[in-house]
Design a protein around this motif. Sequence first.
Motif, PDB file in Angstrom:
ATOM      1  N   TYR A  57       0.808  -1.210   0.000  1.00 55.21           N
ATOM      2  CA  TYR A  57       0.000   0.000   0.000  1.00 55.21           C
ATOM      3  C   TYR A  57       0.846   1.266   0.000  1.00 55.21           C
ATOM      4  O   TYR A  57       2.003   1.254   0.407  1.00 55.21           O
ATOM      5  CB  TYR A  57      -0.918   0.021   1.234  1.00 55.21           C
ATOM      6  CG  TYR A  57      -2.069  -0.947   1.114  1.00 55.21           C
ATOM      7  CD1 TYR A  57      -3.334  -0.527   0.737  1.00 55.21           C
ATOM      8  CD2 TYR A  57      -1.871  -2.302   1.364  1.00 55.21           C
ATOM      9  CE1 TYR A  57      -4.388  -1.416   0.618  1.00 55.21           C
ATOM     10  CE2 TYR A  57      -2.919  -3.206   1.244  1.00 55.21           C
ATOM     11  CZ  TYR A  57      -4.172  -2.756   0.866  1.00 55.21           C
ATOM     12  OH  TYR A  57      -5.206  -3.632   0.738  1.00 55.21           O
ATOM     13  N   GLU A  58       0.231   2.345  -0.456  1.00 52.98           N
ATOM     14  CA  GLU A  58       0.838   3.663  -0.385  1.00 52.98           C
ATOM     15  C   GLU A  58      -0.197   4.656   0.114  1.00 52.98           C
ATOM     16  O   GLU A  58      -1.403   4.404   0.038  1.00 52.98           O
ATOM     17  CB  GLU A  58       1.364   4.085  -1.766  1.00 52.98           C
ATOM     18  CG  GLU A  58       0.281   4.158  -2.836  1.00 52.98           C
ATOM     19  CD  GLU A  58       0.864   4.381  -4.229  1.00 52.98           C
ATOM     20  OE1 GLU A  58       2.103   4.428  -4.360  1.00 52.98           O
ATOM     21  OE2 GLU A  58       0.068   4.510  -5.178  1.00 52.98           O
ATOM     22  N   GLY A  81      -9.450  -2.356  -2.640  1.00 56.82           N
ATOM     23  CA  GLY A  81      -8.046  -1.991  -2.826  1.00 56.82           C
ATOM     24  C   GLY A  81      -7.643  -0.725  -2.111  1.00 56.82           C
ATOM     25  O   GLY A  81      -6.592  -0.150  -2.396  1.00 56.82           O
ATOM     26  N   THR A  82      -8.464  -0.267  -1.163  1.00 58.32           N
ATOM     27  CA  THR A  82      -8.154   0.935  -0.385  1.00 58.32           C
ATOM     28  C   THR A  82      -8.354   0.654   1.100  1.00 58.32           C
ATOM     29  O   THR A  82      -8.970  -0.355   1.483  1.00 58.32           O
ATOM     30  CB  THR A  82      -9.051   2.127  -0.789  1.00 58.32           C
ATOM     31  OG1 THR A  82     -10.413   1.829  -0.434  1.00 58.32           O
ATOM     32  CG2 THR A  82      -8.957   2.411  -2.280  1.00 58.32           C
ATOM     33  N   ILE A  83      -7.838   1.553   1.934  1.00 55.89           N
ATOM     34  CA  ILE A  83      -7.984   1.444   3.384  1.00 55.89           C
ATOM     35  C   ILE A  83      -8.295   2.823   3.936  1.00 55.89           C
ATOM     36  O   ILE A  83      -7.649   3.811   3.575  1.00 55.89           O
ATOM     37  CB  ILE A  83      -6.686   0.944   4.059  1.00 55.89           C
ATOM     38  CG1 ILE A  83      -6.344  -0.480   3.617  1.00 55.89           C
ATOM     39  CG2 ILE A  83      -6.796   0.999   5.579  1.00 55.89           C
ATOM     40  CD1 ILE A  83      -4.968  -0.929   4.064  1.00 55.89           C
ATOM     41  N   MET A 121     -12.360  -7.019   8.914  1.00 58.05           N
ATOM     42  CA  MET A 121     -13.436  -6.534   8.045  1.00 58.05           C
ATOM     43  C   MET A 121     -12.850  -5.729   6.885  1.00 58.05           C
ATOM     44  O   MET A 121     -11.691  -5.335   6.895  1.00 58.05           O
ATOM     45  CB  MET A 121     -14.421  -5.673   8.842  1.00 58.05           C
ATOM     46  CG  MET A 121     -13.945  -4.289   9.189  1.00 58.05           C
ATOM     47  SD  MET A 121     -15.263  -3.343  10.016  1.00 58.05           S
ATOM     48  CE  MET A 121     -14.427  -1.755  10.230  1.00 58.05           C
ATOM     49  N   HIS A 122     -13.666  -5.497   5.873  1.00 57.59           N
ATOM     50  CA  HIS A 122     -13.272  -4.650   4.749  1.00 57.59           C
ATOM     51  C   HIS A 122     -13.192  -3.210   5.257  1.00 57.59           C
ATOM     52  O   HIS A 122     -14.159  -2.686   5.797  1.00 57.59           O
ATOM     53  CB  HIS A 122     -14.321  -4.773   3.640  1.00 57.59           C
ATOM     54  CG  HIS A 122     -13.884  -4.243   2.311  1.00 57.59           C
ATOM     55  ND1 HIS A 122     -13.278  -3.021   2.139  1.00 57.59           N
ATOM     56  CD2 HIS A 122     -13.979  -4.784   1.068  1.00 57.59           C
ATOM     57  CE1 HIS A 122     -13.030  -2.823   0.864  1.00 57.59           C
ATOM     58  NE2 HIS A 122     -13.436  -3.881   0.186  1.00 57.59           N
ATOM     59  N   ASN A 123     -12.036  -2.583   5.092  1.00 55.52           N
ATOM     60  CA  ASN A 123     -11.800  -1.236   5.621  1.00 55.52           C
ATOM     61  C   ASN A 123     -11.608  -0.189   4.531  1.00 55.52           C
ATOM     62  O   ASN A 123     -10.990   0.842   4.757  1.00 55.52           O
ATOM     63  CB  ASN A 123     -10.566  -1.239   6.527  1.00 55.52           C
ATOM     64  CG  ASN A 123     -10.867  -1.798   7.907  1.00 55.52           C
ATOM     65  OD1 ASN A 123     -11.612  -1.216   8.672  1.00 55.52           O
ATOM     66  ND2 ASN A 123     -10.288  -2.951   8.213  1.00 55.52           N
ATOM     67  N   GLY A 124     -12.132  -0.416   3.346  1.00 62.10           N
ATOM     68  CA  GLY A 124     -11.898   0.501   2.241  1.00 62.10           C
ATOM     69  C   GLY A 124     -12.554   1.863   2.402  1.00 62.10           C
ATOM     70  O   GLY A 124     -13.438   2.066   3.232  1.00 62.10           O
ATOM     71  N   GLU A 138      -5.764   7.017   8.981  1.00 60.66           N
ATOM     72  CA  GLU A 138      -4.933   6.399   7.948  1.00 60.66           C
ATOM     73  C   GLU A 138      -5.767   6.190   6.692  1.00 60.66           C
ATOM     74  O   GLU A 138      -6.866   5.645   6.752  1.00 60.66           O
ATOM     75  CB  GLU A 138      -4.410   5.048   8.461  1.00 60.66           C
ATOM     76  CG  GLU A 138      -3.402   4.388   7.560  1.00 60.66           C
ATOM     77  CD  GLU A 138      -2.822   3.116   8.178  1.00 60.66           C
ATOM     78  OE1 GLU A 138      -1.750   2.693   7.730  1.00 60.66           O
ATOM     79  OE2 GLU A 138      -3.450   2.555   9.105  1.00 60.66           O
ATOM     80  N   ILE A 139      -5.254   6.668   5.549  1.00 61.50           N
ATOM     81  CA  ILE A 139      -5.917   6.441   4.263  1.00 61.50           C
ATOM     82  C   ILE A 139      -4.859   5.932   3.284  1.00 61.50           C
ATOM     83  O   ILE A 139      -3.847   6.600   3.059  1.00 61.50           O
ATOM     84  CB  ILE A 139      -6.557   7.729   3.690  1.00 61.50           C
ATOM     85  CG1 ILE A 139      -7.414   8.444   4.737  1.00 61.50           C
ATOM     86  CG2 ILE A 139      -7.416   7.386   2.470  1.00 61.50           C
ATOM     87  CD1 ILE A 139      -8.005   9.758   4.250  1.00 61.50           C
TER      88      ILE A 139
END
Length: 289
Positions: A18-19, A119-121, A133-136, A282-283
């Motif tokens: 990730y970035e 594909g995101t957080i 869990m999904h944290n997108g 955090e993103i």
Amino acid sequence: MNNISKKTSSNVYKKDDYEDLSLKDAQALMVSILKDVDQLCEKHGLKYFLDAGTLLGAVRHKDFIPWDDDMDIGMLRQDYDKFLEIAKKELPEHLFLQTFKTDKYYDIYPVPCKIRYNGTILIEKAIGENDKMHNGVYIDIFPYDSLPKTKWVYKLQRTLSYEILKSLNRLRDKPEHLSFKNRITFTFYKLVTKIFSIKRREKFFKFLINWNDPNSKYMGYGVDTYWSEYVYKKEDYFDLVKLEFQGEHFYAPRNYDAILTQLYGDYMTLPKEEERVWHAKEIKKLKEV
């Protein structure tokens, strides 16, 4: 978190994959999610409307509130239930419909539905981290219900639903060390959550929803959310209008001035800096996204 480019909620966070994602880019992803939701709603004749801070952003900035890192829309219960069924089949592959049914690890109990960008957080400050869990990056979708015929029925209805949601929430955020008094309280929370599994909770909330009067002149957040103090006139919402948001146009309540005044008072005046709420700590996004 593994590569979640497919619709999955099984996540193992690998930082090297990730970035960092800027707030501006995260906001652009949220708008793209909303555009897909808007298209689905238009296709199937469903009504949604910009809600809370997103509505305020549209009116005051024609954009996000500059420091805002989430997006909210609402739907009347009938449209909300239909949308959930349609979204399971028709959401684009890069999006994930997150409910307590589609993501068994999902534990943000007062928010029954999110649409996440795969594909995101986006990790929130005020919520205990849950990497299962999904944290997108997401938008929230809130159901709205008509109110029961009498105030005492509404109060009872919302007290019952609130105690269930509160018990779930408190157990999720349970401190490591409990006083004797808190041990007793948390024993009660455990009992409530044991009784109300996901299926039983859903059945019980449907039972409570049946107390509503579809002909009521008033509406508010659904029984499966926390916010019983917000009650609105239906005539202030419908028929919906369109407001500009980042150069696009989305549906909003007809009398948005009355709603925003009820929510925020003098809503056109910017709040003091210390009152500007920032959710995310955090993103990130997968490097290939």
